[in-house]
Write an enzyme that holds these catalytic residues in place. Structure first.
Site, PDB file in Angstrom:
ATOM      1  N   LYS A 149       0.844  -1.207   0.000  1.00  0.00           N
ATOM      2  CA  LYS A 149       0.000   0.000   0.000  1.00  0.00           C
ATOM      3  C   LYS A 149       0.879   1.257   0.000  1.00  0.00           C
ATOM      4  O   LYS A 149       1.485   1.610   1.005  1.00  0.00           O
ATOM      5  CB  LYS A 149      -0.914   0.046   1.229  1.00  0.00           C
ATOM      6  CG  LYS A 149      -1.982   1.116   1.057  1.00  0.00           C
ATOM      7  CD  LYS A 149      -2.452   1.749   2.337  1.00  0.00           C
ATOM      8  CE  LYS A 149      -1.708   2.994   2.691  1.00  0.00           C
ATOM      9  NZ  LYS A 149      -1.863   4.155   1.783  1.00  0.00           N
ATOM     10  N   GLU A 165       9.538   2.302  10.754  1.00  0.00           N
ATOM     11  CA  GLU A 165      10.489   3.409  10.605  1.00  0.00           C
ATOM     12  C   GLU A 165       9.691   4.696  10.699  1.00  0.00           C
ATOM     13  O   GLU A 165       8.821   4.945   9.861  1.00  0.00           O
ATOM     14  CB  GLU A 165      11.205   3.340   9.249  1.00  0.00           C
ATOM     15  CG  GLU A 165      12.317   2.315   9.175  1.00  0.00           C
ATOM     16  CD  GLU A 165      13.412   2.529  10.207  1.00  0.00           C
ATOM     17  OE1 GLU A 165      13.596   3.668  10.689  1.00  0.00           O
ATOM     18  OE2 GLU A 165      14.073   1.539  10.548  1.00  0.00           O
ATOM     19  N   CYS A 176      13.313  11.805   6.255  1.00  0.00           N
ATOM     20  CA  CYS A 176      13.400  11.506   7.694  1.00  0.00           C
ATOM     21  C   CYS A 176      14.827  11.683   8.181  1.00  0.00           C
ATOM     22  O   CYS A 176      15.053  11.841   9.378  1.00  0.00           O
ATOM     23  CB  CYS A 176      12.841  10.132   8.016  1.00  0.00           C
ATOM     24  SG  CYS A 176      13.373   8.869   6.901  1.00  0.00           S
ATOM     25  N   GLU A 202       8.959  16.945  14.901  1.00  0.00           N
ATOM     26  CA  GLU A 202       9.358  16.818  13.499  1.00  0.00           C
ATOM     27  C   GLU A 202       8.447  17.692  12.631  1.00  0.00           C
ATOM     28  O   GLU A 202       7.228  17.568  12.695  1.00  0.00           O
ATOM     29  CB  GLU A 202       9.269  15.368  13.033  1.00  0.00           C
ATOM     30  CG  GLU A 202       9.808  15.199  11.624  1.00  0.00           C
ATOM     31  CD  GLU A 202       9.878  13.750  11.165  1.00  0.00           C
ATOM     32  OE1 GLU A 202      10.856  13.384  10.513  1.00  0.00           O
ATOM     33  OE2 GLU A 202       8.934  12.975  11.461  1.00  0.00           O
TER      34      GLU A 202
HETATM   35  P1  ADP Z   1       2.190  11.415   6.718  1.00  0.00           P
HETATM   36  O1  ADP Z   1       1.544  12.210   7.821  1.00  0.00           O
HETATM   37  O2  ADP Z   1       3.549  11.855   6.406  1.00  0.00           O
HETATM   38  O3  ADP Z   1       1.329  11.215   5.525  1.00  0.00           O
HETATM   39  P2  ADP Z   1       1.469   8.813   7.689  1.00  0.00           P
HETATM   40  O4  ADP Z   1       2.118   8.027   8.773  1.00  0.00           O
HETATM   41  O5  ADP Z   1       0.085   9.298   7.914  1.00  0.00           O
HETATM   42  O6  ADP Z   1       2.456   9.991   7.362  1.00  0.00           O
HETATM   43  O7  ADP Z   1       1.476   7.986   6.333  1.00  0.00           O
HETATM   44  C1  ADP Z   1       2.387   6.974   6.000  1.00  0.00           C
HETATM   45  C2  ADP Z   1       1.634   5.816   5.398  1.00  0.00           C
HETATM   46  O8  ADP Z   1       0.789   5.267   6.399  1.00  0.00           O
HETATM   47  C3  ADP Z   1       0.720   6.193   4.225  1.00  0.00           C
HETATM   48  O9  ADP Z   1       0.759   5.172   3.257  1.00  0.00           O
HETATM   49  C4  ADP Z   1      -0.640   6.270   4.885  1.00  0.00           C
HETATM   50  O10 ADP Z   1      -1.701   6.020   3.992  1.00  0.00           O
HETATM   51  C5  ADP Z   1      -0.549   5.135   5.889  1.00  0.00           C
HETATM   52  N1  ADP Z   1      -1.510   5.204   6.984  1.00  0.00           N
HETATM   53  C6  ADP Z   1      -2.200   6.275   7.429  1.00  0.00           C
HETATM   54  N2  ADP Z   1      -3.027   5.919   8.448  1.00  0.00           N
HETATM   55  C7  ADP Z   1      -2.839   4.591   8.664  1.00  0.00           C
HETATM   56  C8  ADP Z   1      -3.365   3.634   9.599  1.00  0.00           C
HETATM   57  N3  ADP Z   1      -4.263   3.952  10.517  1.00  0.00           N
HETATM   58  N4  ADP Z   1      -2.919   2.348   9.514  1.00  0.00           N
HETATM   59  C9  ADP Z   1      -2.011   2.002   8.602  1.00  0.00           C
HETATM   60  N5  ADP Z   1      -1.476   2.850   7.707  1.00  0.00           N
HETATM   61  C10 ADP Z   1      -1.876   4.133   7.726  1.00  0.00           C
END
Ligand code: ADP
Length: 482
Positions: A170, A248, A282, A384
């Site tokens: 994903k 990470e 990062c 951050e």
């Molecule tokens: P950012 O704020 O930089 O977008 P995220 O941690 O929200 O960072 O996003 C990193 C990845 O995690 C993306 O692919 C996002 O779709 C996914 N993501 C967001 N929410 C969830 C969740 N509840 N469970 C798993 N993956 C998630």
């Protein structure tokens, strides 16, 4: 509409998302299907079904698949780099470099597939032999962020497949284009149908659907600390038992400049680490910790260099700093600039919103910002930001600098610029981070060595290089009697 790949078939979704160019928000690159939870379940099922065949494939089959994928990525790096720059906003040289990196990673893990071995030991008991072997873990869920749209997927997908696992991938919502292009290359390889699946979709929907699926054996994630924690909490209470986890997360990386530093190199490292790739790495250095004797000269030189940075369209050759990835991130950068001022820091350069590029395009443009007269307790030094916003802290000397480096809940990378062997050696040992840089920028890492951090930055085994094997395999100990 670009479809998802599930069980070897390209499937549209009931919903879709536009991929917008952050350098020119009127430019819609394409529309990408969003997988729903039923489609995620199908992908997990397909991956589990393909595991029997792929987990028993020979090292030569795995080498051929990965080497072929790597070769095609490298051959198409200009075209894929252009797509990456267009959807993510990093400059064309950075984007082409990232694509090349992805190709090299596939080639590296092609070789690793051939090198997977084990150990044979005599038992402590007579007439018994002990074998320690590695086996793939099963179905690996891969969730990636938007800042490295092809390199991070590559450094998770390549080892997953090299060690015989099946994958459900994903990508981040903001950058489906590179993920789809990579999937299209993988789909034409000799992998069995279902061994690799793409489920573009909303994190809050696809993530929990993956995590709750009993077919999931391991989940590798790169993203924010908040989402990483949410994933870990959900994994803990999963009915089917805890999956293996590799998380990470953030960085709030420090770069120290001592009085004896080569000032030109120090300024180069600071500009490179803090502002290139629009600060959206990062490993970016957002805290510059500078000794009193060099402070004023360093700040003056840095501000002068910052004034010469062109902020513009990612694909224009004159651009040094591309746009911020999207409106949400842009608002976050601006919020932290306002917060820095409220906290009493001095904004000495940048921090302005630019709605149009020098080329007259409408995009998410923001001029890199530098704060001075800051101290480490300020929120701008603890949280951050993930944008081109850096701070300077003035220190008396090395000991104070090291204490500030380690005064953080995160611990990905730390850098130092010095000509003192004594200080460099001490720093290498005492910085509480997973990676240390001496006289080189904090950002910019090799692909054949481990990547990862300490404290709140990382959880689980390291990524990349031969250390990747620890997450993507499980160890078996066999006792063989005479
Ligand atoms: P950012 O704020 O930089 O977008 P995220 O941690 O929200 O960072 O996003 C990193 C990845 O995690 C993306 O692919 C996002 O779709 C996914 N993501 C967001 N929410 C969830 C969740 N509840 N469970 C798993 N993956 C998630």
């Amino acid at each position: 509409m670009k479809a998802n790949l599930i069980g070897g078939r390209w499937l549209d979704g009931t919903q879709a998302l536009d991929n917008v160019n952050p350098s020119d928000i009127g430019d819609i690159i394409d529309t990408y299907a969003l997988a729903d939870t039923a489609q995620v379940a199908c992908a997990m099922e397909a991956a589990a079904a393909a595991f029997g065949e792929w987990s028993l494939s020979t090292p030569q089959q795995r080498f051929d698949v990965l080497d072929g994928i790597g070769a095609e990525i490298l051959a198409r790096k200009a075209e894929l780099g252009d797509l990456l720059a267009r959807e993510e906003g990093k400059t064309l040289p950075e984007a082409i470099g990232e694509v090349a990196r992805a190709g090299q990673i596939f080639k590296f893990f092609a070789g690793e597939a051939l090198r997977t071995g084990g150990e044979t030991l005599p038992s402590v008991r007579p007439d018994i032999r002990v074998e320690v072997t590695r086996e793939p873990i099963g179905v690996v869920g891969i969730i990636t962020p938007w800042n490295f749209p092809i390199a991070i997927p590559a450094w998770k997908i390549a080892p997953a497949l090299a060690y015989g696992n099946c994958v459900v991938f994903k990508p981040a919502e903001a950058v489906p284009g590179s993920a789809w292009a990579l999937t299209e290359i993988i789909a034409r390889s000799a992998l069995p149908a279902g061994a690799f699946n793409l489920v573009m979709g909303q994190g809050a929907e696809v993530g929990p659907a993956m995590l709750n699926d009993a077919n999931l054996s391991g989940l590798t994630f790169t993203g924010s600390v908040a989402t990483g924690r949410r994933i870990a909490a959900a994994a803990l209470t999963r009915d089917a038992g805890m999956p293996k986890l590799q998380l990470e997360m953030g960085g709030k990386n420090a770069f120290v400049v001592l009085n004896d530093a080569d000032i030109d190199n120090a300024v180069h490292c600071a500009i490179q680490s803090a502002f290139y790739s629009t600060g959206q790495r990062c490993t970016a250095a957002s805290r510059l910790i500078v000794a009193d004797g060099i402070h004023d000269k360093f700040v003056r030189a840095l501000v002068e260099k910052m004034a010469a940075l062109n902020v513009g369209d990612a694909r224009d050759p004159a651009t040094h700093i591309g746009p911020v990835v999207d409106e949400r991130q842009l608002e976050q950068d601006l919020r932290y600039v306002a917060l820095g001022k409220e906290e009493g820091a001095t904004l000495v350069s940048g921090g302005e919103l630019l709605r149009t590029s020098t080329q007259g395009k409408r995009g998410h443009y923001f001029r890199p910002a530098l704060f001075t007269e800051t101290h480490n307790a300020m929120r701008i030094n603890q949280e951050e930001i993930f944008g081109p916003v850096a701070t300077v802290q003035r220190v008396k000397g090395y000991e104070e600098a090291l204490a500030i480096v380690n005064d953080s809940s995160l611990g990905l990378v730390a850098g130092i610029c010095t000509t003192s062997l004594r200080h460099a050696t001490h720093f290498k040992r005492h910085a509480q981070t997973g990676m240390v840089m001496v006289n080189v920028p904090t950002a910019g890492v090799d692909y054949h060595v481990p990547f990862g951090g300490r404290k709140g930055s990382s959880y689980g085994p390291r990524e990349q290089g031969r250390y990747a094997v620890d997450f993507y395999t499980t160890v078996k100990t066999s006792y063989i009697g005479a």
